[in-house]
Design a protein around this motif. Structure first.
Motif, PDB file in Angstrom:
ATOM      1  N   LEU A 361       0.930  -1.058   0.117  1.00 30.28           N
ATOM      2  CA  LEU A 361       0.007   0.064   0.118  1.00 30.28           C
ATOM      3  C   LEU A 361       0.988   1.120   0.116  1.00 30.28           C
ATOM      4  N   ASP A 365      -2.034   6.335   1.850  1.00 31.95           N
ATOM      5  CA  ASP A 365      -3.154   5.500   1.614  1.00 31.95           C
ATOM      6  C   ASP A 365      -4.216   5.733   3.183  1.00 31.95           C
ATOM      7  N   ARG A 367      -6.294   3.853   4.405  1.00 28.00           N
ATOM      8  CA  ARG A 367      -6.638   2.737   5.085  1.00 28.00           C
ATOM      9  C   ARG A 367      -5.258   2.399   6.040  1.00 28.00           C
ATOM     10  N   LEU A 400      -8.716  -3.977   5.506  1.00 36.66           N
ATOM     11  CA  LEU A 400      -8.483  -3.400   4.085  1.00 36.66           C
ATOM     12  C   LEU A 400      -9.486  -4.119   2.950  1.00 36.66           C
TER      13      LEU A 400
END
Ligand SMILES: [Zn+2]
Length: 542
Positions: A361, A365, A367, A400
């Motif tokens: 990732l 990001d 998340r 995720l």
């Protein structure tokens, strides 16, 4: 043809690990066969040259350990005594056991201080030398690489240098690959080690000398390095510095020093590659987990705080350039910089963990930030994901993408009862009943176990309906409980290690005020992780 531009060959330094022998002498340490196999495999993966397994024949665990198949790169080494005074090599059962052991190398221990020869062995100096010569010769004749630990070498040298040297020279001349100089009482100081080794190398080549240092003045690492400077080319030590009394030379500190400090790195090479060096913090923690010890946060190179900087008055400078506060790069030893005010540091840890489970990732990001918050919250509650890869993977996948809800444990009940059995013996029996909902259908299983957690595990895995086929090969290989004193009330953390039919291994964690509750979480994570990695579908078959 080789070109002339290749760099000058470095001298090879050999690492000898005695965690499983000298380390096993540590107060409170009691390795099981499972532990020994796991530690040996870990040391081999780390690139250690010699792994000393223990004393074959001396106790059932070591005897069994030497009987196990052990495919490894490292030379697996058996430890034991030279032949007893007054006996021949063919008439000494202890020596025979050692010579028969399945080992690549044999490390003998022998007295090299005349005082000990007289008082402890009750024999003559000449007979002790003959015992060294005969034992080394017998092991050579059996095709083994041979080492001789000169016990109390430095104290012996101070008392009678000629005799200590005679012991070393006798072993060398009889064909020992390594003559190991032991600071058995651990009281010798670095400048003494350097001076005495400097004398020994005039009689036995440094390429055939080793150092075995104990940490009784907290200088086992310094003593090992002093010996290398004076000429020895084998270093003995243990992971995390385990060992009798104050421990042995700590390989977890020595290895990075040899790899990263110019004085050593430019002259010597060791069997540990740059990539293997990065495994060191994980290896160190894994050993602590096995011993059920809290890791030393302040351990050099590998500790959690080894590269942690608390941003105080230097806050802005640290944030601008953290390297100004680091003696080596944390990345080189597989550790991570922690600037305690920085959110970024936490994020990079999470990104590194994600990378390990194959999720890439971008650090920006959103998340990643959300997952970090979850991890922080759970770590504050007592969870630890460093040694629970599968629980972290589930947490990450839940945050995720998604982990299917395969089944729901609606209720469980665990009963512990003390009663008399049919033979009239007092026994404690555990019984667990579990109600599991799968595809709208309730399955009820009951099982007895030798303890409440075992009963719960048996019941849980007795009937998982259409998932049963996935968990047939699932096996629990280790179970550890730690009581954490978080705040006013203690919580229990349970870590479980599992294995499946493919040989894959993973660890899961559970935390609760109740040991059964914590165990249940860890068991559930292990089963769900197995279903997830097996690609089980949560959709009922039409
Ligand atoms: Zn020792």
């Amino acid at each position: 043809m080789a070109t002339a531009s290749s760099p000058a060959a470095k001298e090879r330094l050999y690492l000898f690990d005695t965690t499983l022998r000298d380390g096993a002498q540590t107060n409170g340490v009691d390795f099981t066969l499972h532990d020994k196999l796991a530690i040996a495999a870990m040391l081999d993966e780390l690139g250690i040259d010699y792994i000393e397994g223990g004393y074959p024949g001396a106790n059932p665990t070591d005897t069994q350990f030497f009987a196990e198949p052990r495919p490894m790169q490292a030379a697996f080494t058996a430890f034991g005594m030279t032949r007893r005074p007054g006996r021949s090599t063919s008439n000494d059962p202890g020596l025979a056991m050692l010579l028969d052991a399945r080992a690549d190398a044999i490390c003998f221990v022998a007295k090299s201080w005349d005082y000990h020869v007289r008082v402890a062995l009750e024999t003559t100096n000449a007979e002790n030398l003959a015992s060294i010569r005969d034992s080394v010769g017998a092991a050579r004749a059996r095709g083994r690489e041979v080492m001789l630990d000169c016990e109390h070498f430095f104290d012996g040298y101070k008392a009678n240098p000629d005799y200590a040297l005679a012991c070393a020279r006798t072993a060398y001349e009889a064909g020992a690959r390594w003559v190991v100089l032991c600071d058995t009482n651990g009281g010798t100081l670095p400048h003494e080690i350097e001076r005495i080794v400097g004398e020994v190398v005039k009689h036995v080549p440094g390429d055939n000398l080793g150092i075995h240092a104990h940490n009784d003045t907290e200088q086992a690492v310094a003593n090992s390095l002093a010996a290398v400077r004076a000429g020895v080319r084998q270093i003995q030590g243990t992971l995390n510095g385990l060992g009798e009394r104050c421990g042995n030379a700590n390989l977890t500190s020595l290895i990075p020093t040899l790899k990263l400090k110019d004085d050593y790195a430019a002259r010597f090479e060791i069997g540990v590659s740059d990539a293997q060096l990065k495994q060191l913090p994980a290896v160190s923690r894994k050993l602590d987990e096995m011993l059920n010890r809290a890791p030393n946060r302040h351990a050099p190179y590998v500790g959690d705080s080894a590269f942690a900087t608390k941003a105080g008055i230097h806050a802005s400078a640290i944030l601008k350039d953290p390297t100004t506060y680091e003696h080596v790069s944390p990345d080189a030893v597989g550790n991570a910089r922690k600037v305690l005010v920085s959110e970024q540091a936490g994020k990079s840890n999470v990104l590194a963990e994600l990378e390990k489970i194959g999720i890439a990732l971008d650090k920006d990001d959103p998340r990643v930030g959300r997952l970090l918050d979850m991890v922080k919250e759970r770590e504050a509650a007592g969870y630890s994901y460093e040694a629970a890869d599968a629980s972290f993977a589930l947490l990450a996948h839940r945050a995720l993408d998604a982990v299917p809800d395969y089944f729901d444990v609606v209720q469980f009940d665990v009963n512990v009862e003390q009663r008399d059995n049919a033979a009239g013996e007092r026994v404690i029996v555990s019984l667990a009943v579990v109600k599991v909902m799968i595809d709208g259908e309730m399955l009820i299983s009951a099982a007895e176990g030798n303890g409440p957690v075992n009963a719960l595990d048996q019941a849980l895995r007795k009937d998982l309906g259409r998932y049963q086929k996935y968990i047939m090969g699932l096996e629990l290989t280790d179970y550890r409980v730690r009581i954490l004193n978080g705040g006013t009330e203690a919580v229990t953390r349970v870590t479980i290690e599992s294995r499946d039919e493919t040989g894959a291994r993973w660890s899961t964690v559970g935390v609760s005020a109740n040991v059964i509750g914590a165990s249940f979480q860890a068991l559930m994570d292990s089963i769900v992780y197995k279903l997830y990695r097996s690609g089980a579908s949560a959709e009922p078959k039409p």
